[in-house]
Scaffold this motif. Structure first.
Motif, PDB file in Angstrom:
ATOM      1  N   PRO A  67       0.820  -1.211   0.000  1.00 47.44           N
ATOM      2  CA  PRO A  67       0.000   0.000   0.000  1.00 47.44           C
ATOM      3  C   PRO A  67       0.855   1.263   0.000  1.00 47.44           C
ATOM      4  CG  PRO A  67      -0.091  -1.116   2.124  1.00 47.44           C
ATOM      5  CD  PRO A  67       0.681  -1.994   1.199  1.00 47.44           C
ATOM      6  N   ARG A  68       0.381   2.252  -0.697  1.00 45.23           N
ATOM      7  CA  ARG A  68       1.065   3.548  -0.775  1.00 45.23           C
ATOM      8  C   ARG A  68       0.357   4.507   0.178  1.00 45.23           C
ATOM      9  NH1 ARG A  68       5.774   3.771  -3.917  1.00 45.23           N
ATOM     10  NH2 ARG A  68       5.622   2.138  -5.443  1.00 45.23           N
ATOM     11  N   GLN A  69       0.942   5.654   0.322  1.00 48.82           N
ATOM     12  CA  GLN A  69       0.371   6.674   1.196  1.00 48.82           C
ATOM     13  C   GLN A  69      -1.022   7.052   0.727  1.00 48.82           C
ATOM     14  OE1 GLN A  69       3.499   9.184   0.115  1.00 48.82           O
ATOM     15  NE2 GLN A  69       2.294  10.549  -1.124  1.00 48.82           N
ATOM     16  N   GLN A  70      -1.816   7.476   1.670  1.00 49.70           N
ATOM     17  CA  GLN A  70      -3.164   7.951   1.390  1.00 49.70           C
ATOM     18  C   GLN A  70      -3.262   9.387   1.879  1.00 49.70           C
ATOM     19  OE1 GLN A  70      -5.645   6.102  -0.145  1.00 49.70           O
ATOM     20  NE2 GLN A  70      -4.039   4.576  -0.442  1.00 49.70           N
ATOM     21  N   VAL A  71      -3.806  10.258   1.047  1.00 47.76           N
ATOM     22  CA  VAL A  71      -4.022  11.645   1.436  1.00 47.76           C
ATOM     23  C   VAL A  71      -5.522  11.832   1.550  1.00 47.76           C
ATOM     24  CG1 VAL A  71      -3.655  14.063   0.844  1.00 47.76           C
ATOM     25  CG2 VAL A  71      -1.939  12.360   0.218  1.00 47.76           C
ATOM     26  N   ALA A  72      -5.982  12.110   2.779  1.00 52.42           N
ATOM     27  CA  ALA A  72      -7.407  12.273   3.041  1.00 52.42           C
ATOM     28  C   ALA A  72      -7.763  13.750   3.101  1.00 52.42           C
ATOM     29  CB  ALA A  72      -7.770  11.582   4.357  1.00 52.42           C
ATOM     30  N   GLU A  73      -9.050  14.007   3.078  1.00 46.93           N
ATOM     31  CA  GLU A  73      -9.541  15.389   3.204  1.00 46.93           C
ATOM     32  C   GLU A  73      -9.101  15.957   4.552  1.00 46.93           C
ATOM     33  OE1 GLU A  73     -12.549  16.947   1.469  1.00 46.93           O
ATOM     34  OE2 GLU A  73     -12.506  15.560  -0.200  1.00 46.93           O
ATOM     35  N   GLY A  74      -8.915  17.239   4.591  1.00 44.75           N
ATOM     36  CA  GLY A  74      -8.559  17.892   5.842  1.00 44.75           C
ATOM     37  C   GLY A  74      -7.077  17.834   6.167  1.00 44.75           C
ATOM     38  N   GLY A  75      -6.243  17.468   5.194  1.00 40.80           N
ATOM     39  CA  GLY A  75      -4.806  17.509   5.415  1.00 40.80           C
ATOM     40  C   GLY A  75      -4.251  16.347   6.209  1.00 40.80           C
ATOM     41  N   ARG A  76      -4.853  15.175   6.112  1.00 44.45           N
ATOM     42  CA  ARG A  76      -4.361  13.977   6.800  1.00 44.45           C
ATOM     43  C   ARG A  76      -3.662  13.076   5.784  1.00 44.45           C
ATOM     44  NH1 ARG A  76      -5.708  10.499  11.414  1.00 44.45           N
ATOM     45  NH2 ARG A  76      -5.489   8.314  10.786  1.00 44.45           N
ATOM     46  N   ILE A  77      -2.427  12.706   6.107  1.00 40.00           N
ATOM     47  CA  ILE A  77      -1.651  11.808   5.250  1.00 40.00           C
ATOM     48  C   ILE A  77      -1.334  10.558   6.057  1.00 40.00           C
ATOM     49  CG2 ILE A  77       0.483  11.525   3.934  1.00 40.00           C
ATOM     50  CD1 ILE A  77       0.587  14.637   3.840  1.00 40.00           C
ATOM     51  N   GLU A  78      -1.649   9.388   5.488  1.00 41.16           N
ATOM     52  CA  GLU A  78      -1.350   8.112   6.131  1.00 41.16           C
ATOM     53  C   GLU A  78      -0.290   7.396   5.311  1.00 41.16           C
ATOM     54  OE1 GLU A  78      -5.093   6.080   6.338  1.00 41.16           O
ATOM     55  OE2 GLU A  78      -5.856   7.408   7.913  1.00 41.16           O
ATOM     56  N   ILE A  79       0.836   7.081   5.967  1.00 43.52           N
ATOM     57  CA  ILE A  79       1.960   6.442   5.282  1.00 43.52           C
ATOM     58  C   ILE A  79       2.169   5.060   5.893  1.00 43.52           C
ATOM     59  CG2 ILE A  79       4.391   6.668   4.663  1.00 43.52           C
ATOM     60  CD1 ILE A  79       4.035   9.710   5.512  1.00 43.52           C
ATOM     61  N   PRO A  80       1.945   3.985   5.119  1.00 40.34           N
ATOM     62  CA  PRO A  80       2.145   2.641   5.671  1.00 40.34           C
ATOM     63  C   PRO A  80       3.627   2.308   5.810  1.00 40.34           C
ATOM     64  CG  PRO A  80       1.474   2.506   3.381  1.00 40.34           C
ATOM     65  CD  PRO A  80       1.431   3.958   3.759  1.00 40.34           C
ATOM     66  N   MET A  81       3.933   1.506   6.816  1.00 37.17           N
ATOM     67  CA  MET A  81       5.306   1.077   7.036  1.00 37.17           C
ATOM     68  C   MET A  81       5.687   0.074   5.947  1.00 37.17           C
ATOM     69  SD  MET A  81       7.093  -0.531  10.464  1.00 37.17           S
ATOM     70  CE  MET A  81       5.843  -1.788  10.640  1.00 37.17           C
ATOM     71  N   GLY A  82       6.894   0.232   5.396  1.00 42.57           N
ATOM     72  CA  GLY A  82       7.393  -0.693   4.385  1.00 42.57           C
ATOM     73  C   GLY A  82       7.846  -2.001   5.018  1.00 42.57           C
ATOM     74  N   ARG A  83       8.132  -2.970   4.193  1.00 42.32           N
ATOM     75  CA  ARG A  83       8.581  -4.281   4.673  1.00 42.32           C
ATOM     76  C   ARG A  83       9.877  -4.193   5.471  1.00 42.32           C
ATOM     77  NH1 ARG A  83       6.820  -5.391  -0.607  1.00 42.32           N
ATOM     78  NH2 ARG A  83       4.969  -6.680  -0.614  1.00 42.32           N
ATOM     79  N   ASP A  84      10.660  -3.153   5.197  1.00 44.81           N
ATOM     80  CA  ASP A  84      11.936  -2.985   5.896  1.00 44.81           C
ATOM     81  C   ASP A  84      11.800  -2.177   7.181  1.00 44.81           C
ATOM     82  OD1 ASP A  84      11.429  -0.507   4.807  1.00 44.81           O
ATOM     83  OD2 ASP A  84      13.341  -0.328   3.769  1.00 44.81           O
ATOM     84  N   GLY A  85      10.571  -1.800   7.552  1.00 42.24           N
ATOM     85  CA  GLY A  85      10.337  -1.059   8.785  1.00 42.24           C
ATOM     86  C   GLY A  85      10.433   0.446   8.638  1.00 42.24           C
ATOM     87  N   HIS A  86      10.690   0.939   7.421  1.00 45.73           N
ATOM     88  CA  HIS A  86      10.807   2.379   7.183  1.00 45.73           C
ATOM     89  C   HIS A  86       9.527   2.917   6.551  1.00 45.73           C
ATOM     90  CE1 HIS A  86      15.034   2.601   8.227  1.00 45.73           C
ATOM     91  NE2 HIS A  86      15.239   1.508   7.507  1.00 45.73           N
ATOM     92  N   PHE A  87       9.364   4.214   6.658  1.00 43.83           N
ATOM     93  CA  PHE A  87       8.215   4.891   6.059  1.00 43.83           C
ATOM     94  C   PHE A  87       8.711   5.706   4.879  1.00 43.83           C
ATOM     95  CE2 PHE A  87       7.134   4.147  10.462  1.00 43.83           C
ATOM     96  CZ  PHE A  87       5.844   3.633  10.369  1.00 43.83           C
TER      97      PHE A  87
END
Length: 189
Positions: free
Chosen positions: A61-81
């Protein structure tokens, strides 16, 4: 489709042609034994490169940008964002690094956004995991993540071999909230 997506599509197409050609040589029995073995080792090597790339970058999954200025970034398999932002009209993939004090652009990413690293004045320095590197201050005209657009963002171009770019605290502090929700890094304005 971004330039990165196009290059990835070309990579997968070439990998498919290479593996398919090697399999045809092997199945048809044509060619010398040495040629067939070389093709087999080529397939093994290409498969290992593909697996390593998939493991590090993944097609998760890639980052999601929601309404209201919320960004969700999933952790990669290597533990980094990792976050993709649009800088001066070009997509740049960042490693989110809370240990970095500012935005650090690698030379290739700087070129992609219209900054020539060879024409910069490297007047600063920074300590990295690989030692001290020279840095040059730059201003990114437009820094966009979805609908969130910042202008005239200060950053540094690294004068060494930085593979990729880092999104550090100088930019993360522009958010009202930086937090974790399970395996998500959440940024909110």
């Amino acid at each position: 489709m971004s330039t990165d997506d196009g290059m990835q599509l070309v990579y997968y197409a070439l990998l498919l042609v290479f593996i398919g050609g090697a399999l045809l040589i092997e199945v048809s029995g044509r060619g010398s034994r040495a040629l067939r073995q070389a093709a087999l080792w080529g397939v093994i090597f290409a498969g290992a490169i593909f697996a390593a790339n998939w493991w590090v970058e993944g097609d998760g999954p890639r980052q999601q940008v929601a309404e209201g200025g919320r960004i969700e970034i999933p952790m990669g398999r290597d533990g980094h964002f990792r976050l993709t932002a649009r800088l001066n009209g070009a997509d740049v993939r960042f490693l989110v690094d809370t240990g970095a004090s500012s935005i650090a652009l690698g030379p290739e990413d700087a070129r992609r956004i219209g900054i020539d690293p060879d024409d910069l004045a490297y007047i600063g320095s920074a300590m990295t995991a690989n030692g001290e590197v020279q840095t040059a201050p730059v201003t990114i005209e437009e820094f966009a993540i979805g609908d969130i657009v910042d202008r005239n963002v200060r950053a540094w171009v690294i004068g060494g071999d930085l593979d990729g770019s880092l999104l550090g605290m100088s930019y993360l502090r522009s958010f009202a909230r930086v937090g974790f929700e399970g395996d998500l890094l959440v940024l909110e304005r």
